[in-house]
Write a protein that holds these residues in place. Structure first.
Motif, PDB file in Angstrom:
ATOM      1  N   GLU A 452     -16.037 -26.785  -7.615  1.00 54.13           N
ATOM      2  CA  GLU A 452     -16.858 -27.352  -6.538  1.00 54.13           C
ATOM      3  C   GLU A 452     -16.330 -28.735  -6.129  1.00 54.13           C
ATOM      4  O   GLU A 452     -16.297 -29.083  -4.944  1.00 54.13           O
ATOM      5  CB  GLU A 452     -18.310 -27.446  -6.991  1.00 54.13           C
ATOM      6  N   LEU A 453     -15.920 -29.518  -7.128  1.00 55.17           N
ATOM      7  CA  LEU A 453     -15.401 -30.861  -6.850  1.00 55.17           C
ATOM      8  C   LEU A 453     -14.122 -30.790  -6.018  1.00 55.17           C
ATOM      9  O   LEU A 453     -13.982 -31.482  -5.003  1.00 55.17           O
ATOM     10  CB  LEU A 453     -15.136 -31.580  -8.175  1.00 55.17           C
ATOM     11  N   ALA A 494     -10.431 -47.654   3.508  1.00 49.50           N
ATOM     12  CA  ALA A 494     -11.670 -48.306   3.084  1.00 49.50           C
ATOM     13  C   ALA A 494     -12.886 -47.453   3.465  1.00 49.50           C
ATOM     14  O   ALA A 494     -13.846 -47.335   2.678  1.00 49.50           O
ATOM     15  CB  ALA A 494     -11.779 -49.691   3.719  1.00 49.50           C
ATOM     16  N   ASP A 495     -12.839 -46.834   4.638  1.00 55.56           N
ATOM     17  CA  ASP A 495     -13.942 -45.949   5.047  1.00 55.56           C
ATOM     18  C   ASP A 495     -14.026 -44.733   4.128  1.00 55.56           C
ATOM     19  O   ASP A 495     -15.128 -44.277   3.783  1.00 55.56           O
ATOM     20  CB  ASP A 495     -13.740 -45.491   6.494  1.00 55.56           C
ATOM     21  N   LEU A 496     -12.868 -44.192   3.732  1.00 56.95           N
ATOM     22  CA  LEU A 496     -12.857 -43.051   2.819  1.00 56.95           C
ATOM     23  C   LEU A 496     -13.477 -43.424   1.476  1.00 56.95           C
ATOM     24  O   LEU A 496     -14.237 -42.641   0.887  1.00 56.95           O
ATOM     25  CB  LEU A 496     -11.429 -42.547   2.624  1.00 56.95           C
ATOM     26  N   PHE A 497     -13.159 -44.627   0.991  1.00 55.37           N
ATOM     27  CA  PHE A 497     -13.741 -45.095  -0.266  1.00 55.37           C
ATOM     28  C   PHE A 497     -15.272 -45.094  -0.195  1.00 55.37           C
ATOM     29  O   PHE A 497     -15.952 -44.609  -1.109  1.00 55.37           O
ATOM     30  CB  PHE A 497     -13.225 -46.504  -0.575  1.00 55.37           C
ATOM     31  N   GLU A 498     -15.802 -45.608   0.898  1.00 58.92           N
ATOM     32  CA  GLU A 498     -17.257 -45.637   1.056  1.00 58.92           C
ATOM     33  C   GLU A 498     -17.829 -44.234   1.191  1.00 58.92           C
ATOM     34  O   GLU A 498     -18.901 -43.936   0.650  1.00 58.92           O
ATOM     35  CB  GLU A 498     -17.622 -46.488   2.276  1.00 58.92           C
ATOM     36  N   THR A 499     -17.123 -43.372   1.911  1.00 60.96           N
ATOM     37  CA  THR A 499     -17.596 -41.986   2.061  1.00 60.96           C
ATOM     38  C   THR A 499     -17.660 -41.278   0.715  1.00 60.96           C
ATOM     39  O   THR A 499     -18.648 -40.593   0.392  1.00 60.96           O
ATOM     40  CB  THR A 499     -16.663 -41.209   3.010  1.00 60.96           C
ATOM     41  N   LEU A 500     -16.616 -41.423  -0.083  1.00 60.13           N
ATOM     42  CA  LEU A 500     -16.576 -40.759  -1.386  1.00 60.13           C
ATOM     43  C   LEU A 500     -17.664 -41.278  -2.327  1.00 60.13           C
ATOM     44  O   LEU A 500     -18.337 -40.492  -3.011  1.00 60.13           O
ATOM     45  CB  LEU A 500     -15.196 -40.941  -2.027  1.00 60.13           C
ATOM     46  N   THR A 501     -17.834 -42.602  -2.373  1.00 64.32           N
ATOM     47  CA  THR A 501     -18.795 -43.172  -3.329  1.00 64.32           C
ATOM     48  C   THR A 501     -20.242 -43.029  -2.878  1.00 64.32           C
ATOM     49  O   THR A 501     -21.136 -42.848  -3.713  1.00 64.32           O
ATOM     50  CB  THR A 501     -18.485 -44.665  -3.557  1.00 64.32           C
ATOM     51  N   ASP A 502     -20.478 -43.093  -1.560  1.00 64.84           N
ATOM     52  CA  ASP A 502     -21.862 -43.090  -1.075  1.00 64.84           C
ATOM     53  C   ASP A 502     -22.384 -41.699  -0.745  1.00 64.84           C
ATOM     54  O   ASP A 502     -23.597 -41.454  -0.836  1.00 64.84           O
ATOM     55  CB  ASP A 502     -21.984 -43.971   0.180  1.00 64.84           C
ATOM     56  N   THR A 504     -19.990 -38.193  -0.521  1.00 64.59           N
ATOM     57  CA  THR A 504     -19.327 -36.983  -1.007  1.00 64.59           C
ATOM     58  C   THR A 504     -19.603 -36.708  -2.482  1.00 64.59           C
ATOM     59  O   THR A 504     -20.102 -35.631  -2.847  1.00 64.59           O
ATOM     60  CB  THR A 504     -17.805 -37.082  -0.772  1.00 64.59           C
ATOM     61  N   LEU A 505     -19.278 -37.650  -3.340  1.00 61.11           N
ATOM     62  CA  LEU A 505     -19.445 -37.421  -4.785  1.00 61.11           C
ATOM     63  C   LEU A 505     -20.912 -37.253  -5.183  1.00 61.11           C
ATOM     64  O   LEU A 505     -21.242 -36.323  -5.952  1.00 61.11           O
ATOM     65  CB  LEU A 505     -18.788 -38.553  -5.571  1.00 61.11           C
ATOM     66  N   PRO A 506     -21.834 -38.098  -4.708  1.00 62.79           N
ATOM     67  CA  PRO A 506     -23.242 -37.852  -5.053  1.00 62.79           C
ATOM     68  C   PRO A 506     -23.741 -36.494  -4.576  1.00 62.79           C
ATOM     69  O   PRO A 506     -24.497 -35.816  -5.290  1.00 62.79           O
ATOM     70  CB  PRO A 506     -23.982 -38.998  -4.345  1.00 62.79           C
ATOM     71  N   ASP A 507     -23.323 -36.060  -3.378  1.00 63.14           N
ATOM     72  CA  ASP A 507     -23.789 -34.771  -2.853  1.00 63.14           C
ATOM     73  C   ASP A 507     -23.216 -33.601  -3.651  1.00 63.14           C
ATOM     74  O   ASP A 507     -23.925 -32.616  -3.934  1.00 63.14           O
ATOM     75  CB  ASP A 507     -23.388 -34.632  -1.382  1.00 63.14           C
ATOM     76  N   ILE A 508     -21.943 -33.691  -4.012  1.00 61.89           N
ATOM     77  CA  ILE A 508     -21.310 -32.596  -4.757  1.00 61.89           C
ATOM     78  C   ILE A 508     -21.987 -32.384  -6.105  1.00 61.89           C
ATOM     79  O   ILE A 508     -22.259 -31.256  -6.525  1.00 61.89           O
ATOM     80  CB  ILE A 508     -19.817 -32.894  -4.995  1.00 61.89           C
ATOM     81  N   LEU A 509     -22.259 -33.484  -6.790  1.00 62.97           N
ATOM     82  CA  LEU A 509     -22.713 -33.405  -8.185  1.00 62.97           C
ATOM     83  C   LEU A 509     -24.221 -33.551  -8.337  1.00 62.97           C
ATOM     84  O   LEU A 509     -24.721 -33.671  -9.464  1.00 62.97           O
ATOM     85  CB  LEU A 509     -22.002 -34.491  -9.005  1.00 62.97           C
ATOM     86  N   THR A 512     -25.675 -30.905 -10.685  1.00 61.53           N
ATOM     87  CA  THR A 512     -24.858 -30.484 -11.832  1.00 61.53           C
ATOM     88  C   THR A 512     -25.170 -31.262 -13.110  1.00 61.53           C
ATOM     89  O   THR A 512     -24.650 -30.920 -14.172  1.00 61.53           O
ATOM     90  CB  THR A 512     -23.364 -30.653 -11.504  1.00 61.53           C
ATOM     91  N   GLY A 513     -25.965 -32.334 -12.999  1.00 63.35           N
ATOM     92  CA  GLY A 513     -26.248 -33.153 -14.172  1.00 63.35           C
ATOM     93  C   GLY A 513     -25.099 -34.054 -14.574  1.00 63.35           C
ATOM     94  O   GLY A 513     -25.106 -34.616 -15.673  1.00 63.35           O
ATOM     95  N   THR A 514     -24.103 -34.173 -13.720  1.00 58.93           N
ATOM     96  CA  THR A 514     -22.941 -35.019 -14.020  1.00 58.93           C
ATOM     97  C   THR A 514     -22.910 -36.226 -13.088  1.00 58.93           C
ATOM     98  O   THR A 514     -23.596 -36.261 -12.071  1.00 58.93           O
ATOM     99  CB  THR A 514     -21.625 -34.228 -13.864  1.00 58.93           C
ATOM    100  N   HIS A 515     -22.065 -37.204 -13.447  1.00 58.04           N
ATOM    101  CA  HIS A 515     -21.910 -38.410 -12.636  1.00 58.04           C
ATOM    102  C   HIS A 515     -20.427 -38.695 -12.450  1.00 58.04           C
ATOM    103  O   HIS A 515     -19.625 -38.496 -13.375  1.00 58.04           O
ATOM    104  CB  HIS A 515     -22.586 -39.609 -13.307  1.00 58.04           C
ATOM    105  N   ALA A 516     -20.067 -39.138 -11.247  1.00 53.41           N
ATOM    106  CA  ALA A 516     -18.661 -39.403 -10.939  1.00 53.41           C
ATOM    107  C   ALA A 516     -18.446 -40.875 -10.636  1.00 53.41           C
ATOM    108  O   ALA A 516     -19.332 -41.549 -10.097  1.00 53.41           O
ATOM    109  CB  ALA A 516     -18.198 -38.549  -9.759  1.00 53.41           C
ATOM    110  N   HIS A 517     -17.252 -41.350 -10.959  1.00 53.29           N
ATOM    111  CA  HIS A 517     -16.871 -42.737 -10.689  1.00 53.29           C
ATOM    112  C   HIS A 517     -15.479 -42.741 -10.086  1.00 53.29           C
ATOM    113  O   HIS A 517     -14.587 -42.012 -10.542  1.00 53.29           O
ATOM    114  CB  HIS A 517     -16.892 -43.569 -11.963  1.00 53.29           C
ATOM    115  N   LEU A 518     -15.299 -43.561  -9.068  1.00 47.24           N
ATOM    116  CA  LEU A 518     -13.997 -43.726  -8.420  1.00 47.24           C
ATOM    117  C   LEU A 518     -13.320 -44.939  -9.039  1.00 47.24           C
ATOM    118  O   LEU A 518     -13.892 -46.037  -9.056  1.00 47.24           O
ATOM    119  CB  LEU A 518     -14.197 -43.936  -6.919  1.00 47.24           C
ATOM    120  N   THR A 519     -12.111 -44.764  -9.553  1.00 53.29           N
ATOM    121  CA  THR A 519     -11.428 -45.877 -10.200  1.00 53.29           C
ATOM    122  C   THR A 519      -9.962 -45.901  -9.781  1.00 53.29           C
ATOM    123  O   THR A 519      -9.533 -45.125  -8.943  1.00 53.29           O
ATOM    124  CB  THR A 519     -11.569 -45.782 -11.737  1.00 53.29           C
ATOM    125  N   GLY A 520      -9.211 -46.829 -10.357  1.00 58.98           N
ATOM    126  CA  GLY A 520      -7.824 -47.036  -9.952  1.00 58.98           C
ATOM    127  C   GLY A 520      -7.675 -48.362  -9.230  1.00 58.98           C
ATOM    128  O   GLY A 520      -8.657 -49.008  -8.859  1.00 58.98           O
TER     129      GLY A 520
END
Length: 724
Positions: A452-453, A494-502, A504-509, A512-520
């Motif tokens: 799914e991710l 920068a817009d993609l970063f905000e989209t993923l953190t705000d 995409t990732l919260p909606d996907i998971l 699922t009971g899981t949590h995602a973090h963007l790093t690097g």
């Protein structure tokens, strides 16, 4: 040498004990050689100490509790090898394929694996056409701590590839050691030379011109040496030594200039050397002390942002400022005492007094402004506002390797990776995101979450590629790499970063009971930008309040500090606007050696605000103290303003020209952040010393009249008394 005044100076009232500053100046004037010798010994000790303590500099930022830091911590706890510092080595050929050039690549990889501190070398990842390949090299310690000499080891290891006709570049975090060390000597020489010319024109003699320059060089040498010693314990940002040198040299020359100017006038008025030095240190020395403390408070307020890297940049600059102020109160008086009445020896023109009387050019200028204050105010405001207009397009970000000098190894690596049409990996390959999914508490299997991710990430606008999510060795995490379609310093990334953190990732998971973090690195820089933007108002508020309170106490007025705060905000806004036009829009960036437009480095506005506000208070205090002195001795408003301009206009103009020349000399630095700070500070100083001090301040004071000095009686009784 000037003839003494026809009337002897008035002696001090009987029983009056000279101030501590007066006594300090007189002591240094009596023992000049001893004081100078002590400073030279301190200089030698500071420079030697900075070379022996093993100073460390790093731009790595820690944001406890942030997405990037949490993701990095999870990786290190689950699989320490994944958290090892790493960089990229890029191989490229102009024709054919990398693999088609014999076994040079394989031999280079074998040598890389045998290097000390290297923990792993990945298998080569090759572009579609085979012309470019890269490997990820991991280390067991922070890459910057390896030092620039480690690049020689990398060059030796990759020599077989070069001998086979393969070009090699160092990218990723290897830029920390692969970039050529900043060599600002040529630029500094130009700045110092320009300062010497201005001083010669101002004083008319070699002796008077060399004193401010020589004492400033000694004090700034001590300051940078002390910063290097402190860097053996505290890790400063890489730009800290240059910042300390730039600020220290600028204010050091200025402070010495103010004291030398006052001393010359006392000599002209007939005072003996020791008395003149004592009076100079007690008078101008007190103004220097207050000005230096004001700059220090503004710079140390950077700690309020809660980011140690920013706070320590302020600490480095503060160290240089306070040491130059100490030199102004001891070393400069010693030099003045040594030269004495020979201050105007070796003339290049006829020396003149600091003011020519009530009908000099500054008084005439003041009368012109007094006749049409509204016109001058409107013209001055129009110029400042015009410069500030680009500020509304300000975009903060991080300057990536794409802004490195053309032909450098880091720029080569960046360009080879970014080349499109199958000849590389796309611009986003230089700034990938790492997605870390914590499977603790998962309500679905790891395979389901991974599928799914991957599907959702691949469908997200702005994503070029997504690697298949892989579990860590202990099975607690899923890790995948997201490659944007755009480069790391672009607004789209920068817009993609905000989209993923705000979203995409919260909606996907969500279920699922899981949590995602963007790093690097790229994610960390963007989160750092957001943190700085959020905390900038705190710094602005602290600096404004401190400046307002200081000026209110010194000048016993509510109007003067309010005017100063507003005008300084306008000056800062104008300097921000110029930075946006030059660096972000690319207007004239080629003159600064820039190859492409770049965003404004995220922490530059915060640093500039503190520095600009502190430096502008110098000129504010020197000008207004003279105006206030005339006002409180009974002169009318127009007379007081004219006298204040006459007594300070020339020296403030010279000081501003010197500081501007020093700052502009640093725009030749290969470090883009240093270029930004140097240009921004130069613009702000020249605007502050010309448009603000010579146009806006007098026109406003003429319009406001007696209201300039309004202070409620009840507040006047409660405020402490502090005079300059």
């Amino acid at each position: 040498m000037h003839a003494p005044a026809t009337t002897a100076p008035a002696p001090s009232p009987p029983g009056t004990r000279p101030s501590a500053l007066h006594r300090t100046g007189a002591f240094c004037a009596r023992h000049p050689l001893s004081v100078i010798a002590v400073w030279l010994l301190v200089l030698a000790a500071a420079l030697l100490g900075s070379k022996t303590v093993g100073a460390t500099y790093s731009d790595e930022v820690s944001l406890p509790g942030s997405h990037t830091q949490t993701g990095a911590d999870l990786l290190e706890a689950s699989d320490p090898a994944l958290a090892d510092p790493n960089g990229k080595i890029v191989f490229h050929v102009d024709s054919g394929t990398v693999s088609g050039h014999g076994d040079g690549l394989d031999a280079a990889l074998d040598r890389l694996r045998d290097l000390p501190r290297v923990t792993a070398v990945s298998e080569p990842v090759t572009s579609t056409d085979g012309a470019t390949a890269y490997v990820t090299v991991s280390f067991d310690e922070d890459i910057k701590s390896l030092g620039s000499t480690y690049v020689g080891r990398l060059d030796d290891a990759t020599a077989p590839a070069r001998h086979a006709g393969i070009d090699v570049g160092y990218g990723g975090d290897l830029h920390d050691i692969a970039r050529a060390p900043a060599n600002d000597v040529a630029g500094e020489a130009v700045g110092i030379g320009t300062a010497l010319v201005v001083l010669l024109l101002a004083f008319g003699s070699v002796a008077a011109a060399l004193m401010p320059l020589t004492t400033a060089l000694i004090s700034v040498g001590v300051g940078t040496g002390v910063v290097g010693i402190v860097a053996g314990t505290l890790t400063f940002a890489t730009s800290a030594p240059t910042l300390a040198l730039m600020i220290g040299l600028g204010v050091g020359i200025d402070y010495a200039l103010f004291l030398t100017t006052r001393f010359r006038q006392d000599v002209i008025d007939g005072y003996d050397t020791e008395t003149a030095v004592g009076r100079t240190t007690a008078g101008s020395g007190k103004a220097v002390l207050i000005a230096a403390v004001t700059v220090a408070v503004a710079l140390l307020s950077l700690y309020a942002c809660g980011l140690s890297m920013i706070g320590r940049l302020g600490l480095a600059a503060t160290t240089a400022v306070l040491i130059t102020a100490l030199a102004a109160l001891t070393l400069v008086p010693a030099a003045l005492g040594l030269v004495g009445h020979r201050v105007d020896r070796l003339r290049v023109r006829r020396p003149v007094a600091e003011t020519a009387g009530d009908d000099d050019g500054w008084h005439r200028y003041a009368r012109v402004v007094a006749r049409r204050p509204a016109t001058f105010l409107t013209a001055g405001l129009a110029l400042v506002v015009l410069c500030a207009i680009p500020l509304f397009a300000l975009r903060l970000g991080h300057i990536d390797d794409g802004a490195d000098p053309v032909g450098s190894t880091t720029r080569h690596a960046y360009d080879w990776m970014a080349e499109a049409d199958g000849d590389g990996f796309g611009p986003g390959a230089n700034g990938t995101f790492t997605v870390v999914v914590d499977l603790g508490g998962a309500t679905r299997s790891a395979d389901q979450v991974a599928d799914e991710l991957a599907n959702a990430l691949a469908k997200t606008d702005g994503v070029a590629r997504v690697t298949k999510p892989q579990p860590t060795r202990d099975g607690k995490l899923l890790v995948t790499t997201v490659t944007p379609t755009t480069g790391p310093q672009t607004a789209e990334t920068a817009d993609l970063f905000e989209t993923l953190t705000d979203r995409t990732l919260p909606d996907i998971l969500a279920d699922t009971g899981t949590h995602a973090h963007l790093t690097g690195s790229t994610a960390g820089q963007l989160e750092f930008r957001d943190t700085v933007t959020e905390r900038l108002p705190v710094i602005i508020g602290i600096v404004l309040v401190c400046a307002f309170l200081l000026l209110m106490v010194v000048f016993r007025s509510l109007v003067i500090p309010l005017k100063a705060v507003v005008l300084n905000l306008l000056t800062t806004g104008a300097s921000y606007g110029v930075l946006v036009a030059v660096f972000q829009w690319g207007w004239g960036d080629r003159l600064l050696g820039m190859s492409e437009p770049v965003p404004i480095e995220s922490y530059v506005p915060m640093m500039m605000f503190a520095i600009v506000f502190g430096l502008s208070m110098d000129y504010e205090i020197f000008l207004l103290s003279r105006i206030a002195e005339e006002w409180h001795t009974g002169h009318d408003n127009q007379k007081a303003v004219g006298k204040g301009l006459s007594l300070t206009g020339r020296v403030i103009t010279c000081a501003a020209l010197i500081m501007t020349a020093v700052f502009l000399s640093f725009t030749g630095s290969p470090t883009v952040v240093v270029k930004m700070l140097a240009l921004g500070l130069a613009i702000s100083v020249i605007l502050d010393a010309t448009v603000v001090r010579l146009v806006l301040v007098p026109s406003l004071m003429f319009l406001l009249g007696r209201a300039n000095w309004w202070l409620p009686a009840w507040l006047d009784r409660r405020l402490p008394h502090l005079t300059v």
